[in-house]
Motif scaffolding. Structure first.
Motif, PDB file in Angstrom:
ATOM      1  N   PRO A   1       0.805  -1.342  -0.008  1.00 27.57           N
ATOM      2  CA  PRO A   1      -0.247  -0.103   0.017  1.00 27.57           C
ATOM      3  C   PRO A   1       1.006   1.399  -0.094  1.00 27.57           C
ATOM      4  CG  PRO A   1      -0.122  -0.880   2.034  1.00 27.57           C
ATOM      5  CD  PRO A   1       0.812  -1.902   1.186  1.00 27.57           C
ATOM      6  N   HIS A   2       0.406   2.181  -1.012  1.00 28.95           N
ATOM      7  CA  HIS A   2       1.445   3.337  -1.343  1.00 28.95           C
ATOM      8  C   HIS A   2       1.556   4.313  -0.068  1.00 28.95           C
ATOM      9  CE1 HIS A   2       2.081   2.243  -5.171  1.00 28.95           C
ATOM     10  NE2 HIS A   2       0.732   2.336  -5.479  1.00 28.95           N
ATOM     11  N   SER A   3       0.728   4.364   1.030  1.00 25.46           N
ATOM     12  CA  SER A   3       0.896   5.174   2.125  1.00 25.46           C
ATOM     13  C   SER A   3       1.689   4.675   3.270  1.00 25.46           C
ATOM     14  CB  SER A   3      -0.743   5.585   2.608  1.00 25.46           C
ATOM     15  OG  SER A   3      -1.422   4.505   3.157  1.00 25.46           O
ATOM     16  N   VAL A   4       2.229   3.590   3.206  1.00 25.96           N
ATOM     17  CA  VAL A   4       2.970   2.983   4.199  1.00 25.96           C
ATOM     18  C   VAL A   4       4.394   3.031   3.694  1.00 25.96           C
ATOM     19  CG1 VAL A   4       3.226   0.830   5.250  1.00 25.96           C
ATOM     20  CG2 VAL A   4       1.086   1.760   4.806  1.00 25.96           C
ATOM     21  N   SER A   5       5.497   3.289   4.637  1.00 26.12           N
ATOM     22  CA  SER A   5       6.891   3.000   4.701  1.00 26.12           C
ATOM     23  C   SER A   5       7.030   1.618   4.757  1.00 26.12           C
ATOM     24  CB  SER A   5       7.408   3.991   5.702  1.00 26.12           C
ATOM     25  OG  SER A   5       8.770   3.872   5.428  1.00 26.12           O
ATOM     26  N   LEU A   6       7.117   0.828   3.626  1.00 25.37           N
ATOM     27  CA  LEU A   6       7.396  -0.541   3.698  1.00 25.37           C
ATOM     28  C   LEU A   6       9.100  -0.783   3.988  1.00 25.37           C
ATOM     29  CD1 LEU A   6       5.332  -1.747   0.785  1.00 25.37           C
ATOM     30  CD2 LEU A   6       4.883  -1.961   3.096  1.00 25.37           C
ATOM     31  N   GLN A   7       9.382  -1.969   4.461  1.00 22.87           N
ATOM     32  CA  GLN A   7      10.625  -2.222   4.803  1.00 22.87           C
ATOM     33  C   GLN A   7      11.084  -3.448   3.938  1.00 22.87           C
ATOM     34  OE1 GLN A   7      10.676  -2.996   8.929  1.00 22.87           O
ATOM     35  NE2 GLN A   7      10.245  -0.935   9.519  1.00 22.87           N
ATOM     36  N   LEU A   8      12.459  -3.486   3.745  1.00 23.77           N
ATOM     37  CA  LEU A   8      13.310  -4.590   3.196  1.00 23.77           C
ATOM     38  C   LEU A   8      14.081  -5.226   4.212  1.00 23.77           C
ATOM     39  CD1 LEU A   8      14.756  -3.235  -0.302  1.00 23.77           C
ATOM     40  CD2 LEU A   8      12.561  -4.749   0.270  1.00 23.77           C
ATOM     41  N   TRP A   9      13.648  -6.553   4.679  1.00 24.07           N
ATOM     42  CA  TRP A   9      14.378  -7.182   5.637  1.00 24.07           C
ATOM     43  C   TRP A   9      15.454  -8.176   4.728  1.00 24.07           C
ATOM     44  CZ3 TRP A   9      12.420  -9.438  10.497  1.00 24.07           C
ATOM     45  CH2 TRP A   9      11.520  -8.144  11.346  1.00 24.07           C
ATOM     46  N   ILE A  10      16.650  -8.112   5.325  1.00 22.67           N
ATOM     47  CA  ILE A  10      17.677  -9.011   4.794  1.00 22.67           C
ATOM     48  C   ILE A  10      18.382 -10.132   5.638  1.00 22.67           C
ATOM     49  CG2 ILE A  10      20.014  -8.906   3.720  1.00 22.67           C
ATOM     50  CD1 ILE A  10      19.824  -5.534   3.598  1.00 22.67           C
ATOM     51  N   LEU A  11      18.098 -11.318   5.136  1.00 22.67           N
ATOM     52  CA  LEU A  11      18.373 -12.408   5.905  1.00 22.67           C
ATOM     53  C   LEU A  11      19.508 -13.305   5.230  1.00 22.67           C
ATOM     54  CD1 LEU A  11      14.953 -12.361   5.766  1.00 22.67           C
ATOM     55  CD2 LEU A  11      15.537 -13.073   7.981  1.00 22.67           C
ATOM     56  N   GLN A  12      20.348 -13.930   5.903  1.00 21.95           N
ATOM     57  CA  GLN A  12      21.318 -14.805   5.244  1.00 21.95           C
ATOM     58  C   GLN A  12      21.381 -16.360   6.086  1.00 21.95           C
ATOM     59  OE1 GLN A  12      25.212 -13.229   4.968  1.00 21.95           O
ATOM     60  NE2 GLN A  12      25.713 -14.495   3.333  1.00 21.95           N
ATOM     61  N   ALA A  13      21.407 -17.217   5.265  1.00 24.23           N
ATOM     62  CA  ALA A  13      21.351 -18.579   6.067  1.00 24.23           C
ATOM     63  C   ALA A  13      22.652 -18.939   6.608  1.00 24.23           C
ATOM     64  CB  ALA A  13      20.922 -19.624   5.024  1.00 24.23           C
ATOM     65  N   PRO A  14      22.743 -19.713   7.534  1.00 20.69           N
ATOM     66  CA  PRO A  14      24.082 -20.003   8.143  1.00 20.69           C
ATOM     67  C   PRO A  14      24.909 -20.674   7.099  1.00 20.69           C
ATOM     68  CG  PRO A  14      22.326 -20.435   9.665  1.00 20.69           C
ATOM     69  CD  PRO A  14      21.687 -20.178   8.353  1.00 20.69           C
ATOM     70  N   SER A  15      25.927 -20.617   7.079  1.00 22.07           N
ATOM     71  CA  SER A  15      26.937 -21.305   6.321  1.00 22.07           C
ATOM     72  C   SER A  15      27.699 -22.401   6.963  1.00 22.07           C
ATOM     73  CB  SER A  15      27.997 -20.117   5.592  1.00 22.07           C
ATOM     74  OG  SER A  15      29.295 -20.814   5.244  1.00 22.07           O
ATOM     75  N   THR A  16      27.805 -23.338   6.041  1.00 22.54           N
ATOM     76  CA  THR A  16      28.271 -24.583   6.634  1.00 22.54           C
ATOM     77  C   THR A  16      29.866 -24.304   6.957  1.00 22.54           C
ATOM     78  OG1 THR A  16      29.195 -25.162   4.148  1.00 22.54           O
ATOM     79  CG2 THR A  16      27.105 -26.051   5.070  1.00 22.54           C
ATOM     80  N   ALA A  17      30.531 -23.166   6.620  1.00 24.76           N
ATOM     81  CA  ALA A  17      31.691 -22.862   6.967  1.00 24.76           C
ATOM     82  C   ALA A  17      31.888 -22.078   8.345  1.00 24.76           C
ATOM     83  CB  ALA A  17      32.390 -21.891   5.963  1.00 24.76           C
ATOM     84  N   GLY A  18      30.831 -21.935   8.995  1.00 23.38           N
ATOM     85  CA  GLY A  18      30.756 -21.332  10.293  1.00 23.38           C
ATOM     86  C   GLY A  18      29.472 -20.220  10.590  1.00 23.38           C
ATOM     87  N   GLY A  19      28.751 -20.112   9.458  1.00 30.21           N
ATOM     88  CA  GLY A  19      27.578 -18.943   9.670  1.00 30.21           C
ATOM     89  C   GLY A  19      27.926 -17.802   9.570  1.00 30.21           C
ATOM     90  N   PRO A  20      26.999 -16.957   9.312  1.00 30.11           N
ATOM     91  CA  PRO A  20      27.298 -15.531   9.199  1.00 30.11           C
ATOM     92  C   PRO A  20      27.801 -14.785  10.591  1.00 30.11           C
ATOM     93  CG  PRO A  20      24.857 -15.907   8.995  1.00 30.11           C
ATOM     94  CD  PRO A  20      25.689 -17.272   9.109  1.00 30.11           C
ATOM     95  N   VAL A  21      28.407 -13.718  10.612  1.00 24.85           N
ATOM     96  CA  VAL A  21      29.170 -13.181  11.805  1.00 24.85           C
ATOM     97  C   VAL A  21      28.345 -12.216  12.196  1.00 24.85           C
ATOM     98  CG1 VAL A  21      31.195 -12.189  12.935  1.00 24.85           C
ATOM     99  CG2 VAL A  21      31.493 -14.146  11.190  1.00 24.85           C
ATOM    100  N   SER A  22      27.715 -12.126  13.450  1.00 24.11           N
ATOM    101  CA  SER A  22      26.934 -11.082  13.907  1.00 24.11           C
ATOM    102  C   SER A  22      27.334 -10.191  14.891  1.00 24.11           C
ATOM    103  CB  SER A  22      25.451 -11.952  14.541  1.00 24.11           C
ATOM    104  OG  SER A  22      25.872 -12.485  15.567  1.00 24.11           O
TER     105      SER A  22
END
Length: 694
Positions: A355-376
């Motif tokens: 809906p055009h009157s709302v400030s929508l959001q983009l959520w960026i997600l990343q699956a854990p990596s077999t090399a150790g997962g994303p660093v947070s």
């Protein structure tokens, strides 16, 4: 294809064909006796013969000829049902692709009614002259415009931005590159995001070999899935496109695309869909971060996207802002933060998508990596890009190159791999921050960027500069209206002017009077007004100052109007609120509006009454007092007792012009007050913060 195709066409359809507004067509109909007579429809929505309309437009120099694709659309409109129209268009797309030797596995629409099958034949025939893809894209655009309430689409610029974000994060993070990339949209609609993914990959030059990119899409609506398959088929035929597989199915309940993990997921999931399968999916293994509450379907889509990602894969989802702050979702938001799979939240300007009157959001997600997962350790990436444009509610007003550049610059400046090569805070653009996870894990876990991203001095100064400019313009308006209205000399004659009541005008057929009706609560929508919907106004909305506070789908309004259960005010009608506390009178402009109880629509005969003159007489406070019951603050006004001056039509128009300017002056005064309050707040905060430049 013969030129004698005929079909009923509405006033809105005539306006589209002639390239003018609906009001212009209404004026043609009123001023020209030769304008075609209706062949069907209702008084509020008459239908005309397309052949008669074309002949009249050509004879009166309005248009040279109607193109074949324009002739096709009324044939689709006659089909009426959204699903039948879409299925016919999808079948036409399949046949056009087959004629070009492209096998895109578009499902065969075998159960089409006979009339729909005839329309498919006409479409295929017309495409020989107009072009297959051009004809399909034109008809699809019209279909989406008509059914904008039922079918939500993602603007191409926004889809491209989502893909670019996913590519940037994947290239910099644990995902790296591979020789084969799978892109999935689990709620693909008509395939807009998958087309953006195809274009994005080509622009990045990462997938020169079309076999290295696989596009997967699913939609619960089989008609939308078939249309998406056809769209991707035309893209493939046009530029040697990639492998694409679109299936119909419910991604949450029984995902038909669960055989392969995706490297990238881009999705604009349905908002506020309460019936998403909460009970039957209670023990689903995808809910690693917690069972999504019934009222949080968007969190179910987030967890589904994470479950479908390959090691180190990236998902970018377009979500409503409430997902970042609703209390019911706090536990899952906390789990997403603790595990590091939620990497960032970007707030977009209002108008970026429906809906055009709302400030929508983009959520960026990343699956854990077999090399150790994303660093947070760097925390959550937050970008508030909601200030990237003005206050208009249309996506077309957004400066997309500027917005995309700002977002991508911030994304690329951050090290998604967790290192500090480029991720130091001092190197991030303004409006972007990295918040430690522990600072967000409180009783609310509110991830709304505006709560954590301080307004920059540059943004504050820009707002003030814009406000001063608006104030100057408004003051000029006030001066202009004041000069014009100050020149009006009011007569000193004490003679009482002759008047007539609304009731008398109704009996004389100088106007038609309709009263608003109780609205069907089960059909009312109270979220942001989408394009194509019909706004609804009620007395409580007027009292609260939030009108229109709800809306109805166009198809629901047409059905209710035909059944006599809804009162619809058309452009040019005078609307009166018959309650003293909320007494208002205005001329409805631009779009129809559904009226609730204690609201009245007066439709003047333009040969007898000027609408602005009528509204000006009715809105006079003395008139309302005379017609009111005065029993309480909620006292009603008997609209039929309201007085109207008895003047000739020429005199009415002179009065009407003055009334219209008086109303514009009133609105300008209100706007001056609102802008002035904003300037005082902004300048006061700046001075209190020691920002005075010496």
């Amino acid at each position: 294809m013969p030129n004698a195709i005929d079909a009923p066409v509405t006033l809105a359809g005539i306006a589209r064909i002639a390239g003018v507004g609906r009001a212009a067509v209404s004026n043609w109909r009123r001023r020209h006796d030769s304008f075609p007579t209706p062949v069907g429809g209702t008084d509020a929505s008459p239908q005309f013969s397309l052949a008669d309309v074309e002949q009249w437009l050509h004879a009166n120099g309005k248009i040279e000829r109607i193109r074949l694709r324009e002739r096709l659309w009324p044939l689709y409109e006659v089909l009426g049902d959204r699903a039948v129209m879409g299925a016919a268009l999808a079948e036409a797309g399949r046949r056009l692709l087959a004629a070009d030797g492209v096998d895109q596995a578009v499902p065969v629409q075998s159960s089409l009614p006979q009339e729909a099958a005839r329309v498919v034949d006409e479409t295929v025939d017309a495409a020989r002259y107009e072009g297959g893809r051009e004809t399909f894209d034109f008809l699809l655009s019209r279909w989406l415009d008509v059914h904008v309430r039922q079918v939500s689409t993602t603007p191409n610029q926004l889809g491209q931005l989502m893909v670019d974000i996913a590519l940037a994060v994947r290239a910099d993070g644990a995902g790296g590159r591979s020789t084969r990339t799978v892109v999935l949209d689990p709620a693909c609609g008509v395939g807009g995001l998958l087309l953006a993914a195809d274009e994005g990959m080509r622009e990045h030059g990462a997938e020169a070999d079309s076999a290295a990119l696989v596009l997967l899409g699913t939609d619960v609506d089989p008609v939308l899935a078939a249309l998406a398959a056809a769209r991707l088929g035309f893209a493939r035929a046009c530029r040697g496109g990639v492998a694409a597989e679109i299936r119909a199915g419910d991604s949450l309940r029984a995902d038909p695309q669960d055989a392969e993990q995706a490297d990238i997921v881009v999705c604009n999931p349905p908002f506020n869909a309460r019936d998403w399968g909460h009970e039957e999916l209670a023990t689903d293994p995808r809910w690693v971060y917690g069972l999504p509450p019934r009222t949080e379907p968007e969190l179910a889509w987030i967890e589904h996207a994470l479950a479908r990602l390959a090691s180190g894969g990236v998902a970018v989802l377009l979500l409503p802002p409430a997902v970042a702050s609703r209390r019911a979702g706090r536990r899952i938001r906390s789990a997403l933060l603790r595990t590091g799979v939620l990497r960032g939240v970007v707030a977009l300007p209002a108008g970026a998508a429906q809906p055009h009157s709302v400030s929508l959001q983009l959520w960026i997600l990343q699956a854990p990596s077999t090399a150790g997962g994303p660093v947070s350790g760097d925390g959550l990436f937050l970008l508030d890009a909601a200030t990237s444009r003005g206050a208009s509610r249309r996506a077309q007003s957004i400066d997309w190159p500027k917005l995309s550049g700002r977002v991508l610059d911030a994304v690329r400046a951050h090290s998604w791999s967790g290192g500090h090569r480029r991720g130091a805070k001092e190197h991030l653009p303004e409006g972007c921050v990295i918040i430690p996870v522990m600072d967000l894990l409180d009783e609310q876990t509110d991830l709304t960027p505006a709560r954590h991203v301080p307004e920059t001095a540059m943004e504050a100064q820009a707002k003030l500069h814009e406000s001063w400019g608006r104030l100057d313009g408004l003051i000029d308006e006030v001066r202009s209206y004041s000069r014009s209205l100050a020149a009006i000399a009011l007569s000193a004659d004490d003679d009482v002017a002759s008047t007539v009541t609304v009731s008398d005008l109704d009996r004389a057929r100088a106007l038609k009077l309709w009263q608003g009706q109780t609205l069907p609560s089960e059909l009312l929508h109270r979220d942001a007004l989408p394009d194509g919907a019909v706004p609804v106004v009620s007395v409580p909305d007027l009292i609260l100052g939030v009108w229109p506070g709800s809306w109805l789908a166009a198809a629901e309004v047409q059905e209710g109007f035909s059944a006599g259960s809804l009162t619809v005010a058309e452009p040019g009608d005078v609307i009166v609120a018959g309650v003293e506390r909320a007494y208002r009178v205005w001329v409805q402009e631009d779009t129809p509006m559904v009226l609730g109880p204690q609201l009245y629509a007066l439709r003047p005969d333009p040969e007898i009454l000027d609408p602005w003159f009528l509204a000006g007489c009715l809105r006079a406070p003395a008139n309302a007092r005379q017609a009111g019951s005065h029993t309480s603050s909620s006292a009603r006004i008997d609209v039929r007792k309201l007085q109207v001056l008895q003047l000739s039509l020429a005199e009415q128009r002179e009065y009407g012009a003055a009334f219209k300017e008086l109303l514009a002056l009133e609105e300008a005064f209100r706007s001056v007050a609102a802008v002035g309050e904003g300037i005082i707040r902004g300048l006061g905060d700046g001075l209190a913060g020691g920002k005075l430049r010496r």
